[in-house]
Design an enzyme around this catalytic site. Structure first.
Site, short mmCIF file in Angstrom:
data_model
loop_
_atom_site.label_atom_id
_atom_site.label_comp_id
_atom_site.label_asym_id
_atom_site.label_seq_id
_atom_site.Cartn_x
_atom_site.Cartn_y
_atom_site.Cartn_z
N PRO A 152 -4.98 -0.57 11.25
CA PRO A 152 -4.23 -1.82 11.19
C PRO A 152 -3.09 -1.74 10.18
O PRO A 152 -3.25 -1.11 9.14
CB PRO A 152 -5.28 -2.84 10.74
CG PRO A 152 -6.25 -2.03 9.92
CD PRO A 152 -6.24 -0.63 10.47
N GLY A 153 -1.98 -2.37 10.49
CA GLY A 153 -0.93 -2.48 9.48
C GLY A 153 0.47 -2.25 10.00
O GLY A 153 0.68 -1.67 11.06
N HIS B 143 -2.53 -12.56 2.20
CA HIS B 143 -2.17 -12.77 3.62
C HIS B 143 -2.91 -13.91 4.32
O HIS B 143 -3.66 -13.67 5.27
CB HIS B 143 -2.30 -11.47 4.41
CG HIS B 143 -3.48 -10.57 4.08
ND1 HIS B 143 -4.77 -11.02 4.08
CD2 HIS B 143 -3.53 -9.26 3.77
CE1 HIS B 143 -5.58 -10.02 3.78
NE2 HIS B 143 -4.84 -8.93 3.57
N ASP C 260 2.49 -6.88 2.49
CA ASP C 260 1.34 -6.10 2.97
C ASP C 260 1.83 -4.82 3.65
O ASP C 260 1.31 -4.42 4.70
CB ASP C 260 0.43 -6.91 3.91
CG ASP C 260 -0.94 -6.26 4.08
OD1 ASP C 260 -1.21 -5.23 3.43
OD2 ASP C 260 -1.74 -6.78 4.87
N HIS D 65 0.87 -1.19 0.00
CA HIS D 65 0.00 0.00 0.00
C HIS D 65 0.90 1.23 0.00
O HIS D 65 1.61 1.47 0.98
CB HIS D 65 -0.88 0.03 1.26
CG HIS D 65 -1.78 -1.16 1.40
ND1 HIS D 65 -3.10 -1.14 1.00
CD2 HIS D 65 -1.56 -2.41 1.88
CE1 HIS D 65 -3.65 -2.32 1.25
NE2 HIS D 65 -2.73 -3.11 1.78
N ASP E 184 -8.54 -5.15 -1.70
CA ASP E 184 -7.81 -5.39 -0.44
C ASP E 184 -7.96 -4.23 0.53
O ASP E 184 -7.96 -3.06 0.15
CB ASP E 184 -6.32 -5.63 -0.70
CG ASP E 184 -5.60 -5.93 0.59
OD1 ASP E 184 -5.71 -7.06 1.07
OD2 ASP E 184 -4.96 -5.02 1.13
N ARG F 241 -0.50 4.30 -0.78
CA ARG F 241 -1.41 5.38 -0.32
C ARG F 241 -1.53 6.58 -1.24
O ARG F 241 -1.94 7.65 -0.79
CB ARG F 241 -0.95 5.90 1.05
CG ARG F 241 -0.60 4.85 2.09
CD ARG F 241 -1.80 4.10 2.54
NE ARG F 241 -1.51 3.28 3.72
CZ ARG F 241 -2.24 2.23 4.07
NH1 ARG F 241 -3.26 1.85 3.33
NH2 ARG F 241 -1.95 1.54 5.14
N HIS G 146 1.28 3.90 8.11
CA HIS G 146 0.30 4.81 8.73
C HIS G 146 1.05 5.89 9.49
O HIS G 146 2.20 5.68 9.91
CB HIS G 146 -0.59 4.05 9.72
CG HIS G 146 -1.56 3.10 9.08
ND1 HIS G 146 -2.63 3.54 8.32
CD2 HIS G 146 -1.61 1.74 9.07
CE1 HIS G 146 -3.30 2.48 7.89
NE2 HIS G 146 -2.71 1.38 8.31
O1 DOR Z 1 -3.15 -4.49 8.15
C1 DOR Z 1 -3.67 -4.15 7.09
N1 DOR Z 1 -3.57 -2.88 6.62
N2 DOR Z 1 -4.36 -5.05 6.38
C2 DOR Z 1 -5.07 -4.71 5.30
O2 DOR Z 1 -5.66 -5.56 4.71
C3 DOR Z 1 -5.16 -3.30 4.87
C4 DOR Z 1 -3.99 -2.55 5.31
C5 DOR Z 1 -4.15 -1.06 5.12
O3 DOR Z 1 -4.57 -0.63 4.05
O4 DOR Z 1 -3.81 -0.33 6.07
#
Ligand code: DOR
Length: 404
Positions: A298-299, A217, A284, A65, A153, A67, A288
């Site tokens: 999450p992430g 994942h 993945d 990602h 996703d 962004r 953030h």
């Molecule tokens: O942990 C995650 N973050 N899992 C996901 O499927 C999306 C991702 C996000 O876009 O932040």
């Protein structure tokens, strides 16, 4: 022209000691034991002493990602790619949960052009499965061009009929659907059932439509078993695991989606890696801001640490050999993507990474090129330092030229 001298050359086919000659963006020859004499090139030969280090195909990430467009405070194409090459990646498949979501050629072209301008790596921008990621409607698929992967996703496609229609359109257009298999009805009460139930449903849709399906994942014992069963039926089915789901259990409290699982799940994932059920490792990479993370986003910002984590957890521990890890991080995802990459062999693209597997480095998010500093691995030591990354025969990252 570049020659890597005295490298331990490792790829999915095995390992050998020798020299590798790169010219015109391709690997042109591999000399086991070394070239008797260096090829002449009118003074334009760059010689890289690789003694004591491993030369591998650079990595291919099917799931990241960046962004962009929409969340430049988290990451941009430029910062994401700078992070990618530091992590040894020169091919990255970007997810479509941007703002706006990547559902049309205008947005996809914006990403492609930005990525092209950096010259750092090959980028594919996914398009969404459902238009605008709204969960239904797939009329946009027929207007896409040069798109290999579709994905919503960030969430699963809740409506089975919508996914069925999307998969029929994807199949007819020669595309692969990447599913985030998580049923949102169950997420609130049982995250394991959320993954396992949607994985089962998606595999049935793969069987019914004949559309190639890649499960993102995979994190549970149950979904790994479902993928193994689906593959035994001869379906066009592939899947990935992430470094964090292989390295950490739920005893680490860190929010990621799917969540960190149990030691039993990790054991099942490693067994699925050994058996070949898992085709590749994807990061993945999900950067953030500190604020969003504190608010529960999450992430993990993972593209710079993926190799060292996998090398330490899978190879140094003795579970798999380095050639198998190379297959998981390069040849496997390259095959799913359709790239002529993943082997250090004449005729393959000069997409290479030079690694020092004897060096243990501590993870310092302050040092990441990614804007995302969100990692549960901060302060932990991992072996497998990326020293140099080559894309299209050009050095795009050299640790010696970066700030220490
Ligand atoms: O942990 C995650 N973050 N899992 C996901 O499927 C999306 C991702 C996000 O876009 O932040």
């Amino acid at each position: 022209m570049t020659v890597f001298r005295n490298a331990r050359i490792v790829d999915a086919a095995g390992e050998r000691l020798g020299d590798v000659l790169v010219e015109g963006g391709l690997v042109v020859s591999v000399a086991e034991g070394g070239f008797p004499a260096l090829p002449g090139s009118g003074g334009m030969l760059e010689i890289i002493d690789a003694a004591g280090r491993v030369l591998m195909p650079s990595f291919v990430d099917l799931h990241a990602h960046f962004r962009d467009p929409g969340f430049p405070e988290k990451e941009t194409i430029e910062t994401g790619l700078a992070a990618a090459v530091r992590g040894g990646y020169t091919a990255v498949n970007l997810m479509a949960n941007t703002n706006p979501p990547c559902s049309d050629m205008k947005t996809i072209r914006y990403v492609r052009e930005k990525a092209e301008r950096t010259g750092l790596a090959t980028v594919h921008q996914c398009a969404t499965i459902t238009e605008g990621m709204k969960g239904e409607g797939c009329g946009h698929i027929s207007g896409l061009s040069g798109v290999r992967f579709l994905s919503d996703d960030g969430r699963g496609v809740a409506d089975a009929l919508a996914l069925y229609r999307g998969m029929l359109a994807a199949r007819d257009a020669g595309m692969v659907v990447i599913e985030h298999a998580e049923s949102s009805e169950f997420s609130k009460i049982d995250m394991r059932l959320a993954e396992d139930s949607m994985t089962a449903r998606d595999i049935e849709l793969c069987a019914a439509t004949g559309c190639p399906l890649h499960i993102a994942h995979v994190s549970t014992k149950g979904s790994a078993a479902l993928v193994a069963l689906g593959k035994s039926r001869g379906l066009l089915l592939t899947c990935e695991a992430t470094p964090h789901h292989l390295a950490l259990t739920d005893s680490t409290s860190y929010r990621v989606n799917p969540p960190l699982r149990t030691a039993e799940d990790i054991e099942a994932l490693v067994a699925a890696i050994e058996s070949g059920t898992i085709d590749c490792i994807s990061t993945d990479h999900a950067p953030h801001t500190a604020g969003d993370k504190a608010d529960g986003a999450p992430g993990i910002s993972g593209i710079e640490t993926a190799f060292a984590i996998c090398y330490t957890v899978l190879v140094r521990s003795g579970r798999i050999g380095l050639p198998r890890l190379s297959e998981l991080m390069s040849l496997g995802p390259a095959r799913i993507w359709g790239l002529n990459r993943g082997l250090v062999k004449p005729g393959f693209e000069a997409e290479l990474v030079l690694v020092d597997t004897g060096i243990e480095s501590r993870v310092d998010p302050g040092d990441f090129a990614s804007k995302g500093k969100n990692t549960p691995f901060a302060g932990m030591g991992f072996f497998g330092r990326i020293d140099l990354t080559m894309h299209g025969g050009r050095i795009v990252y050299d640790s010696k030229k970066e700030k220490p």
